[in-house]
Write a protein that holds these residues in place. Structure first.
Motif, PDB file in Angstrom:
ATOM      1  N   MET A   1       0.822  -1.196   0.000  1.00  0.00           N
ATOM      2  CA  MET A   1       0.000   0.000   0.000  1.00  0.00           C
ATOM      3  C   MET A   1       0.863   1.255   0.000  1.00  0.00           C
ATOM      4  N   ALA A   2       1.983   1.191   0.689  1.00  0.00           N
ATOM      5  CA  ALA A   2       2.862   2.366   0.726  1.00  0.00           C
ATOM      6  C   ALA A   2       3.321   2.748  -0.676  1.00  0.00           C
ATOM      7  N   ILE A   3       3.577   1.753  -1.501  1.00  0.00           N
ATOM      8  CA  ILE A   3       4.006   2.030  -2.876  1.00  0.00           C
ATOM      9  C   ILE A   3       2.877   2.692  -3.656  1.00  0.00           C
ATOM     10  N   LEU A   4       1.659   2.171  -3.513  1.00  0.00           N
ATOM     11  CA  LEU A   4       0.531   2.771  -4.230  1.00  0.00           C
ATOM     12  C   LEU A   4       0.301   4.214  -3.806  1.00  0.00           C
ATOM     13  N   VAL A   5       0.402   4.470  -2.516  1.00  0.00           N
ATOM     14  CA  VAL A   5       0.213   5.842  -2.032  1.00  0.00           C
ATOM     15  C   VAL A   5       1.345   6.739  -2.519  1.00  0.00           C
ATOM     16  N   SER A   6       2.578   6.250  -2.445  1.00  0.00           N
ATOM     17  CA  SER A   6       3.709   7.094  -2.859  1.00  0.00           C
ATOM     18  C   SER A   6       3.652   7.419  -4.342  1.00  0.00           C
ATOM     19  N   GLN A   7       3.065   6.532  -5.148  1.00  0.00           N
ATOM     20  CA  GLN A   7       2.912   6.817  -6.573  1.00  0.00           C
ATOM     21  C   GLN A   7       1.965   7.981  -6.821  1.00  0.00           C
ATOM     22  N   GLU A   8       1.101   8.242  -5.872  1.00  0.00           N
ATOM     23  CA  GLU A   8       0.143   9.338  -6.006  1.00  0.00           C
ATOM     24  C   GLU A   8       0.682  10.654  -5.436  1.00  0.00           C
ATOM     25  N   LEU A   9       1.891  10.619  -4.881  1.00  0.00           N
ATOM     26  CA  LEU A   9       2.481  11.840  -4.329  1.00  0.00           C
ATOM     27  C   LEU A   9       3.149  12.643  -5.435  1.00  0.00           C
ATOM     28  N   ASN A  10       2.365  12.971  -6.400  1.00  0.00           N
ATOM     29  CA  ASN A  10       2.764  13.753  -7.549  1.00  0.00           C
ATOM     30  C   ASN A  10       1.723  14.846  -7.699  1.00  0.00           C
ATOM     31  N   PRO A  11       2.131  16.092  -7.765  1.00  0.00           N
ATOM     32  CA  PRO A  11       1.144  17.184  -7.827  1.00  0.00           C
ATOM     33  C   PRO A  11       0.124  17.044  -8.955  1.00  0.00           C
ATOM     34  N   ARG A  12       0.426  16.262  -9.976  1.00  0.00           N
ATOM     35  CA  ARG A  12      -0.526  16.059 -11.075  1.00  0.00           C
ATOM     36  C   ARG A  12      -1.559  14.977 -10.751  1.00  0.00           C
ATOM     37  N   SER A  13      -1.364  14.234  -9.662  1.00  0.00           N
ATOM     38  CA  SER A  13      -2.299  13.178  -9.272  1.00  0.00           C
ATOM     39  C   SER A  13      -3.601  13.789  -8.762  1.00  0.00           C
ATOM     40  N   SER A  14      -4.708  13.108  -9.068  1.00  0.00           N
ATOM     41  CA  SER A  14      -6.018  13.623  -8.651  1.00  0.00           C
ATOM     42  C   SER A  14      -6.226  13.574  -7.140  1.00  0.00           C
ATOM     43  N   ALA A  20      -1.623  14.562   0.757  1.00  0.00           N
ATOM     44  CA  ALA A  20      -0.680  15.506   1.361  1.00  0.00           C
ATOM     45  C   ALA A  20      -1.289  16.175   2.591  1.00  0.00           C
ATOM     46  N   ASN A  21      -2.558  16.569   2.519  1.00  0.00           N
ATOM     47  CA  ASN A  21      -3.212  17.215   3.657  1.00  0.00           C
ATOM     48  C   ASN A  21      -3.268  16.277   4.862  1.00  0.00           C
ATOM     49  N   PRO A  30      -6.953   8.730   4.235  1.00  0.00           N
ATOM     50  CA  PRO A  30      -8.337   8.265   4.391  1.00  0.00           C
ATOM     51  C   PRO A  30      -8.583   6.921   3.700  1.00  0.00           C
ATOM     52  N   GLU A  31      -9.395   6.079   4.348  1.00  0.00           N
ATOM     53  CA  GLU A  31      -9.660   4.741   3.827  1.00  0.00           C
ATOM     54  C   GLU A  31     -10.269   4.756   2.435  1.00  0.00           C
ATOM     55  N   ASP A  32     -11.122   5.746   2.133  1.00  0.00           N
ATOM     56  CA  ASP A  32     -11.724   5.765   0.793  1.00  0.00           C
ATOM     57  C   ASP A  32     -10.660   5.940  -0.279  1.00  0.00           C
ATOM     58  N   ILE A  33      -9.607   6.696   0.017  1.00  0.00           N
ATOM     59  CA  ILE A  33      -8.513   6.855  -0.932  1.00  0.00           C
ATOM     60  C   ILE A  33      -7.720   5.555  -1.031  1.00  0.00           C
ATOM     61  N   ILE A  34      -7.416   4.966   0.120  1.00  0.00           N
ATOM     62  CA  ILE A  34      -6.666   3.709   0.146  1.00  0.00           C
ATOM     63  C   ILE A  34      -7.386   2.646  -0.672  1.00  0.00           C
ATOM     64  N   PHE A  35      -8.671   2.450  -0.414  1.00  0.00           N
ATOM     65  CA  PHE A  35      -9.405   1.409  -1.117  1.00  0.00           C
ATOM     66  C   PHE A  35      -9.637   1.765  -2.581  1.00  0.00           C
ATOM     67  N   GLY A  36      -9.714   3.042  -2.888  1.00  0.00           N
ATOM     68  CA  GLY A  36      -9.804   3.455  -4.292  1.00  0.00           C
ATOM     69  C   GLY A  36      -8.538   3.107  -5.050  1.00  0.00           C
ATOM     70  N   LEU A  37      -7.379   3.400  -4.445  1.00  0.00           N
ATOM     71  CA  LEU A  37      -6.098   3.065  -5.077  1.00  0.00           C
ATOM     72  C   LEU A  37      -5.936   1.554  -5.215  1.00  0.00           C
ATOM     73  N   LEU A  38      -6.310   0.819  -4.179  1.00  0.00           N
ATOM     74  CA  LEU A  38      -6.197  -0.638  -4.214  1.00  0.00           C
ATOM     75  C   LEU A  38      -7.114  -1.220  -5.293  1.00  0.00           C
ATOM     76  N   SER A  39      -8.345  -0.771  -5.348  1.00  0.00           N
ATOM     77  CA  SER A  39      -9.285  -1.269  -6.356  1.00  0.00           C
ATOM     78  C   SER A  39      -8.759  -1.014  -7.767  1.00  0.00           C
ATOM     79  N   LYS A  40      -8.246   0.176  -7.978  1.00  0.00           N
ATOM     80  CA  LYS A  40      -7.697   0.531  -9.293  1.00  0.00           C
ATOM     81  C   LYS A  40      -6.538  -0.390  -9.659  1.00  0.00           C
ATOM     82  N   ARG A  41      -5.628  -0.634  -8.712  1.00  0.00           N
ATOM     83  CA  ARG A  41      -4.464  -1.482  -8.990  1.00  0.00           C
ATOM     84  C   ARG A  41      -4.870  -2.930  -9.249  1.00  0.00           C
TER      85      ARG A  41
END
Length: 172
Positions: A1-14, A20-21, A30-41
């Protein structure tokens, strides 16, 4: 999960600003972001023909396990049991004698979460999907023992770079 989150640490990411906040406030993503990233992957992997996956860093709570069960079928959860001595060597404290933790708990998250692993263990134990595995003091022994417990020794022997199982850094 850390890898998926770190891939989104790009200012162009939605979701960059939301991640960052949360991090800047010292909160979990937030869990909704975590599960959204996981579902996408997982969906991307499915369309690429991937036939399985290993999760690290999720679930950490029973609620997350229940949400995960709604998204995907989990066949097996490996509960890496660590002795207090092993934990003290890899972290700066522990929950106390007799507590066990999963792999991501041993290596990636604060000690305060250790005590919260018992409900998660109970959930997967009840579902008959939990494999308790004792971590050895020798990383290579742990890796070989895990392969044996999962009946994957023959896969590790395959020399094709596409199929060879490689131990994570903490088990080398």
């Amino acid at each position: 999960m850390a890898i998926l989150v770190s891939q989104e640490l790009n200012p162009r990411s939605s979701v960059y600003r939301q991640i960052a906040n949360a991090v800047n406030r010292g909160e979990c993503v937030p869990e909704d972001i975590i599960f959204g990233l996981l579902s996408k992957r997982l969906e991307e992997g499915y369309y690429r023909g991937e036939t399985g996956f290993v999760l690290d860093g999720i679930p950490r709570t029973r609620l997350q396990a229940e949400i995960l069960d709604e998204l995907v079928e989990i066949d097996l959860v490996v509960n890496f049991k660590c002795s207090d001595e092993y934990l003290e060597k890899h972290q700066e404290g522990s929950c106390g004698p007799g507590h066990t933790v999963t792999a991501e708990f041993c290596f990636n998250i604060p000690i305060s979460v250790f005590c919260q692993s018992k409900p998660l263990e109970a959930y997967y134990q009840k579902e008959k999907r939990l494999l308790d595995f004792q971590v050895s003091t020798a990383p290579r022994d742990t890796w070989q023992g895990l392969l044996a417990a999962l009946h994957l020794e023959e896969l590790n022997a395959v020399h094709s770079s596409n199929k060879k199982l490689i131990a994570p850094p903490f088990l080398r």
